[in-house]
Motif scaffolding. Structure first.
Motif, PDB file in Angstrom:
ATOM      1  N   ALA A 162       0.825  -1.208   0.000  1.00 61.24           N
ATOM      2  CA  ALA A 162       0.000   0.000   0.000  1.00 61.24           C
ATOM      3  C   ALA A 162       0.859   1.258   0.000  1.00 61.24           C
ATOM      4  O   ALA A 162       0.535   2.246  -0.671  1.00 61.24           O
ATOM      5  N   LEU A 163       1.962   1.227   0.725  1.00 64.81           N
ATOM      6  CA  LEU A 163       2.844   2.400   0.780  1.00 64.81           C
ATOM      7  C   LEU A 163       3.626   2.572  -0.515  1.00 64.81           C
ATOM      8  O   LEU A 163       3.999   3.688  -0.875  1.00 64.81           O
ATOM      9  N   MET A 164       3.858   1.479  -1.217  1.00 61.08           N
ATOM     10  CA  MET A 164       4.574   1.555  -2.485  1.00 61.08           C
ATOM     11  C   MET A 164       3.669   2.015  -3.625  1.00 61.08           C
ATOM     12  O   MET A 164       4.124   2.689  -4.557  1.00 61.08           O
ATOM     13  N   MET A 165       2.360   1.694  -3.527  1.00 59.62           N
ATOM     14  CA  MET A 165       1.460   1.922  -4.660  1.00 59.62           C
ATOM     15  C   MET A 165       0.333   2.912  -4.375  1.00 59.62           C
ATOM     16  O   MET A 165      -0.148   3.580  -5.293  1.00 59.62           O
ATOM     17  N   GLY A 166      -0.084   3.001  -3.135  1.00 60.30           N
ATOM     18  CA  GLY A 166      -1.287   3.764  -2.816  1.00 60.30           C
ATOM     19  C   GLY A 166      -1.014   5.172  -2.324  1.00 60.30           C
ATOM     20  O   GLY A 166       0.136   5.594  -2.148  1.00 60.30           O
ATOM     21  N   PRO A 167      -2.082   5.937  -2.045  1.00 58.47           N
ATOM     22  CA  PRO A 167      -1.949   7.345  -1.651  1.00 58.47           C
ATOM     23  C   PRO A 167      -1.290   7.558  -0.296  1.00 58.47           C
ATOM     24  O   PRO A 167      -0.689   8.619  -0.056  1.00 58.47           O
ATOM     25  N   TYR A 168      -1.362   6.568   0.602  1.00 60.54           N
ATOM     26  CA  TYR A 168      -0.846   6.775   1.958  1.00 60.54           C
ATOM     27  C   TYR A 168       0.666   6.634   2.056  1.00 60.54           C
ATOM     28  O   TYR A 168       1.237   6.877   3.122  1.00 60.54           O
ATOM     29  N   GLY A 169       1.316   6.259   0.963  1.00 62.78           N
ATOM     30  CA  GLY A 169       2.771   6.165   0.966  1.00 62.78           C
ATOM     31  C   GLY A 169       3.457   7.390   0.417  1.00 62.78           C
ATOM     32  O   GLY A 169       4.697   7.465   0.376  1.00 62.78           O
ATOM     33  N   ARG A 170       2.679   8.384   0.008  1.00 65.18           N
ATOM     34  CA  ARG A 170       3.251   9.571  -0.614  1.00 65.18           C
ATOM     35  C   ARG A 170       3.922  10.492   0.409  1.00 65.18           C
ATOM     36  O   ARG A 170       3.526  10.547   1.571  1.00 65.18           O
ATOM     37  N   CYS A 171       4.918  11.215  -0.075  1.00 65.73           N
ATOM     38  CA  CYS A 171       5.543  12.266   0.747  1.00 65.73           C
ATOM     39  C   CYS A 171       4.491  13.321   1.062  1.00 65.73           C
ATOM     40  O   CYS A 171       3.735  13.753   0.178  1.00 65.73           O
ATOM     41  N   VAL A 172       4.409  13.762   2.308  1.00 68.81           N
ATOM     42  CA  VAL A 172       3.406  14.747   2.700  1.00 68.81           C
ATOM     43  C   VAL A 172       3.613  16.100   2.022  1.00 68.81           C
ATOM     44  O   VAL A 172       2.703  16.940   2.016  1.00 68.81           O
ATOM     45  N   TYR A 173       4.807  16.303   1.452  1.00 69.70           N
ATOM     46  CA  TYR A 173       5.094  17.563   0.756  1.00 69.70           C
ATOM     47  C   TYR A 173       4.868  17.429  -0.747  1.00 69.70           C
ATOM     48  O   TYR A 173       5.188  18.347  -1.504  1.00 69.70           O
ATOM     49  N   ASP A 174       4.322  16.290  -1.171  1.00 70.73           N
ATOM     50  CA  ASP A 174       4.170  16.036  -2.604  1.00 70.73           C
ATOM     51  C   ASP A 174       2.796  15.432  -2.901  1.00 70.73           C
ATOM     52  O   ASP A 174       2.661  14.557  -3.745  1.00 70.73           O
ATOM     53  N   CYS A 175       1.751  15.903  -2.172  1.00 76.53           N
ATOM     54  CA  CYS A 175       0.395  15.406  -2.356  1.00 76.53           C
ATOM     55  C   CYS A 175      -0.471  16.479  -3.025  1.00 76.53           C
ATOM     56  O   CYS A 175      -0.023  17.608  -3.248  1.00 76.53           O
ATOM     57  N   ASP A 176      -1.711  16.123  -3.302  1.00 76.89           N
ATOM     58  CA  ASP A 176      -2.650  17.074  -3.913  1.00 76.89           C
ATOM     59  C   ASP A 176      -3.583  17.666  -2.872  1.00 76.89           C
ATOM     60  O   ASP A 176      -4.735  17.981  -3.151  1.00 76.89           O
ATOM     61  N   ASN A 177      -3.095  17.834  -1.654  1.00 75.95           N
ATOM     62  CA  ASN A 177      -3.899  18.383  -0.561  1.00 75.95           C
ATOM     63  C   ASN A 177      -4.049  19.891  -0.695  1.00 75.95           C
ATOM     64  O   ASN A 177      -3.128  20.587  -1.143  1.00 75.95           O
ATOM     65  N   ASP A 178      -5.212  20.398  -0.264  1.00 74.52           N
ATOM     66  CA  ASP A 178      -5.423  21.847  -0.311  1.00 74.52           C
ATOM     67  C   ASP A 178      -6.268  22.372   0.850  1.00 74.52           C
ATOM     68  O   ASP A 178      -6.694  23.524   0.840  1.00 74.52           O
ATOM     69  N   VAL A 179      -6.535  21.543   1.874  1.00 73.91           N
ATOM     70  CA  VAL A 179      -7.407  21.990   2.967  1.00 73.91           C
ATOM     71  C   VAL A 179      -6.586  22.609   4.098  1.00 73.91           C
ATOM     72  O   VAL A 179      -5.396  22.328   4.256  1.00 73.91           O
ATOM     73  N   CYS A 180      -7.231  23.430   4.899  1.00 71.46           N
ATOM     74  CA  CYS A 180      -6.554  24.186   5.969  1.00 71.46           C
ATOM     75  C   CYS A 180      -5.942  23.260   7.017  1.00 71.46           C
ATOM     76  O   CYS A 180      -6.563  22.275   7.435  1.00 71.46           O
ATOM     77  N   THR A 181      -4.755  23.628   7.476  1.00 68.88           N
ATOM     78  CA  THR A 181      -4.138  22.945   8.606  1.00 68.88           C
ATOM     79  C   THR A 181      -4.471  23.632   9.922  1.00 68.88           C
ATOM     80  O   THR A 181      -4.333  23.030  10.991  1.00 68.88           O
ATOM     81  N   ASN A 182      -4.860  24.887   9.854  1.00 73.06           N
ATOM     82  CA  ASN A 182      -5.169  25.653  11.064  1.00 73.06           C
ATOM     83  C   ASN A 182      -6.225  26.692  10.722  1.00 73.06           C
ATOM     84  O   ASN A 182      -6.181  27.310   9.666  1.00 73.06           O
ATOM     85  N   GLN A 183      -7.190  26.829  11.632  1.00 76.03           N
ATOM     86  CA  GLN A 183      -8.291  27.754  11.373  1.00 76.03           C
ATOM     87  C   GLN A 183      -8.876  28.218  12.692  1.00 76.03           C
ATOM     88  O   GLN A 183      -8.935  27.460  13.671  1.00 76.03           O
ATOM     89  N   VAL A 184      -9.282  29.467  12.720  1.00 73.39           N
ATOM     90  CA  VAL A 184      -9.991  30.016  13.875  1.00 73.39           C
ATOM     91  C   VAL A 184     -11.352  30.518  13.418  1.00 73.39           C
ATOM     92  O   VAL A 184     -11.502  30.997  12.290  1.00 73.39           O
ATOM     93  N   VAL A 185     -12.339  30.391  14.306  1.00 75.21           N
ATOM     94  CA  VAL A 185     -13.686  30.888  14.030  1.00 75.21           C
ATOM     95  C   VAL A 185     -14.155  31.676  15.246  1.00 75.21           C
ATOM     96  O   VAL A 185     -14.133  31.155  16.373  1.00 75.21           O
TER      97      VAL A 185
END
Length: 427
Positions: free
Chosen positions: A276-299
């Motif tokens: 899974a780490l060799m082929m799937g999404p969970y083995g990717r480098c965290v700096y090389d993903c297609d993520n775009d959601v907030c890591t920190n937010q205040v309301v």
């Protein structure tokens, strides 16, 4: 003894499996009689656990709608963007609905779900499981009892956890808003709902929010890092290494969450996790993903009567989802550290600790919500069995209002302005 409540599970992933455990703990109260999931492994697993007949195993939930109604209720645990259609269809068919949070990914779809359930006369329980946590429920009871007087301000923190965020919101299913939803809705609609709940029916009149995606960006990828952790020469120096988060856990005999998530077609072991780490999404480098959601937010929120509230969500924490809350009243202060409640009385200047035992069976202790998943299912099944919607703490109208507040907060963040909230109601 009355007959057990018959339940169909739509979406046999982590949450569907977890909620269906109630039938194994209390077979006299609940029976899983059908399952729908496009993944054969997930369907087979639930079928074996609950001895479901072959005729009630489905790849597509729409095939259930074509059949005569054969259960009392449905647990909808599909991905976020696939909530609305089954929720509306099953409610119109007469099934009581347990719906995983968030209700849907747009305010319009949330409203349509509630209207369908209300018009069909079926019960809707949204899985705001924290409302069913006995300790958190005790907070509302203490507020209602007036032990801190009039509530003036609520301060609430959700520490997501450094590897939890990397797992779910950088590599995982909730990493990309176009594929799932924004982080405040996917992760923290629980928390906005709790604040709304503790405000005691007062309407939020205006909201502001700020947040961003920090750190997990391509420009922060260390020199010499590979695209996958299993190939990376410097992964040993990275706290977000997939080898640490998944492989090391399997080597120690841990095959529950988050390891169980990354092998969707087999039980996790060294070989399957490595693949899974060799082929799937969970083995990717965290700096090389297609993520775009907030890591920190205040309301920041202002409710009718001048009550204010401040919520913070942050990815980079040691603790995982162990919420911290302080509620300031005119007669005292209530604080919750994730384990116990402490109330300080201004008049006597004495502090009182409130301990609430966890009565959930051990099967639910590892659910990540302190046994609240058990309490949620126990309440839902009781409500269906007795036809008593008053038992439900996360019913349609109030939950819809708290969801609308989440959408208004995100609009504030995107538009960089204070949003004056409209009075959203169902028809």
């Amino acid at each position: 003894m009355p007959s057990p409540v018959k339940v169909v599970v739509v979406g046999a992933g982590c949450r569907g499996n977890n909620y269906s455990q109630y039938a194994q703990v209390h077979p006299e109260r609940m029976k899983v009689v059908g399952v729908a999931d496009p993944r054969k492994f997930a369907r087979d697993k639930l079928q074996q656990q609950h001895k479901i007949s072959d005729e009630n195993i489905f790849e597509d939930w729409r095939d259930i709608i074509e059949r005569e109604k054969f259960a009392d209720a449905v647990c909808i645990c599909t991905p976020d963007r696939l909530h609305k259609d089954p929720a509306v269809a099953f409610s119109k068919k007469g099934y009581h609905v347990l719906l995983e949070k968030p209700m849907a990914t747009t305010a319009k779809d949330c409203t349509e779900i509630v209207e369908a359930c209300v018009d069909s006369g079926v019960m809707l329980t949204v899985c705001h499981v924290l409302r069913y946590d006995p300790v958190i429920h005790r907070i509302r009871e203490l507020i209602d009892a007036g032990v801190i007087g009039d509530v003036v301000h609520i301060q609430h923190l959700e520490p997501v956890g450094f590897y939890h965020f990397a797992h779910s919101f950088v590599r995982g299913n909730w990493r990309n808003e176009a594929e799932s939803s924004f982080a405040l809705l996917a992760k923290s609609c629980h928390d906005i709902d709790l604040i709304h709940h503790w405000a005691g029916g007062r309407r939020c009149v205006k909201v502001s929010s700020f947040g961003a995606l920090s750190h997990f960006r391509k420009e922060n990828k260390p020199k010499g890092a590979a695209n996958r952790c299993v190939d990376c020469a410097i992964e040993g120096d990275c706290p977000y290494s997939a080898c640490k988060i998944y492989l090391d856990r399997v080597k120690q005999g841990h095959t529950g969450w988050p390891v169980s998530v990354i092998c969707p077609s087999s039980l996790p072991d060294i070989e399957s996790v490595t693949e899974a780490l060799m082929m799937g999404p969970y083995g990717r480098c965290v700096y090389d993903c297609d993520n775009d959601v907030c890591t920190n937010q205040v309301v920041n929120m202002e409710f009718e009567g001048g009550l204010t509230a401040a919520f913070s969500m942050v990815a980079f924490t040691e603790e995982i989802c162990n919420r911290k809350t302080t509620i300031y009243g005119s007669k005292g202060e209530l604080s919750y550290d994730g384990h116990q409640i402490n109330v300080f009385d201004f008049l006597s200047q004495e502090a009182t600790k409130h301990m609430v035992p966890n009565t959930a069976p051990r099967a639910f202790d590892m659910s990540g919500h302190g046994g609240a998943d058990y309490q949620l299912m126990d309440t839902f099944i009781s409500a269906v069995a007795t036809n008593d919607p008053s038992l439900i703490r996360s019913g349609p109208e109030e939950t819809l209002r708290s969801h609308h507040l989440v959408f208004e907060a995100e609009r504030s963040r995107l538009e960089s302005r204070v949003v004056f909230c409209s009075d959203q109601t169902t028809k």
